[in-house]
Motif scaffolding. Structure first.
Motif, PDB file in Angstrom:
ATOM      1  N   HIS A  27       0.838  -1.199   0.000  1.00 17.50           N
ATOM      2  CA  HIS A  27       0.000   0.000   0.000  1.00 17.50           C
ATOM      3  C   HIS A  27       0.878   1.256   0.000  1.00 17.50           C
ATOM      4  O   HIS A  27       0.680   2.180  -0.807  1.00 17.50           O
ATOM      5  CB  HIS A  27      -0.911  -0.026   1.221  1.00 17.50           C
ATOM      6  N   TYR A  78      -6.224   3.874  -2.027  1.00 12.04           N
ATOM      7  CA  TYR A  78      -5.396   2.857  -2.670  1.00 12.04           C
ATOM      8  C   TYR A  78      -5.427   1.529  -1.919  1.00 12.04           C
ATOM      9  O   TYR A  78      -4.737   0.589  -2.284  1.00 12.04           O
ATOM     10  CB  TYR A  78      -3.944   3.356  -2.793  1.00 12.04           C
ATOM     11  N   GLY A  79      -6.239   1.444  -0.891  1.00  8.12           N
ATOM     12  CA  GLY A  79      -6.302   0.246  -0.051  1.00  8.12           C
ATOM     13  C   GLY A  79      -6.720  -1.005  -0.800  1.00  8.12           C
ATOM     14  O   GLY A  79      -6.073  -2.048  -0.696  1.00  8.12           O
ATOM     15  N   ALA A 123      -4.097  -2.129  -3.193  1.00  9.20           N
ATOM     16  CA  ALA A 123      -2.996  -2.778  -2.475  1.00  9.20           C
ATOM     17  C   ALA A 123      -3.351  -4.216  -2.106  1.00  9.20           C
ATOM     18  O   ALA A 123      -2.522  -5.123  -2.236  1.00  9.20           O
ATOM     19  CB  ALA A 123      -2.631  -1.978  -1.229  1.00  9.20           C
TER      20      ALA A 123
END
Length: 144
Positions: A108, A131-132, A135
């Protein structure tokens, strides 16, 4: 790969300072110039990687990572008509740093930092939290 980049950067900088590995820099201005150039070049060592070389060395893995990132379209560029290869520069700098032993949080952090590197600020990249899911998907893909 990283060691090769460091070596090539050092050779390039030594050449630009008109010295070589056998010559000691006694001129303080030349030494300061070398240190400044070296520091600057190391910030951007990933940016100057040759895209075709990275694609070739990673083969299908590059295409797979590209597909994952395009599916998430983290900046929303594909939605507005950008070409499918829009994120290739980011993919290039991400894939060379990925390591199968990275945690999901490390993935992440890496992804977000690379998007910040390329797009320069959070007003373009959006918040790190966005962006979790990307990731998570990249971390799962890495474990295959």
């Amino acid at each position: 790969m990283k060691n090769i980049l460091i070596f090539l950067t050092g050779v390039s900088l030594l050449t630009s300072c008109k010295t070589d590995h056998k010559t000691k820099m006694s001129d303080p201005e030349a030494l300061e110039n070398f240190d400044r150039q070296y520091a600057e070049s190391m910030k951007d060592a990933l940016l100057v990687l040759d895209l075709d070389s990275v694609k070739s060395s990673h083969g299908d893995r590059f295409l797979e990572l590209s597909s994952i990132i395009n599916q998430h379209d983290p900046i929303g560029l594909l939605k507005i008509g950008a070409p499918e290869d829009e994120y290739e520069p980011e993919i290039k700098t991400i894939i060379v740093q990925l390591d199968k032993d990275m945690t999901e949080q490390q993935v992440h952090d890496l992804i977000y930092q690379e998007f910040l590197r390329w797009f320069e600020d959070e007003s373009t990249t959006g918040p790190k939290e966005s962006y979790g899911e990307l990731a998570v998907d990249i971390h799962k893909w890495m474990k295959k």
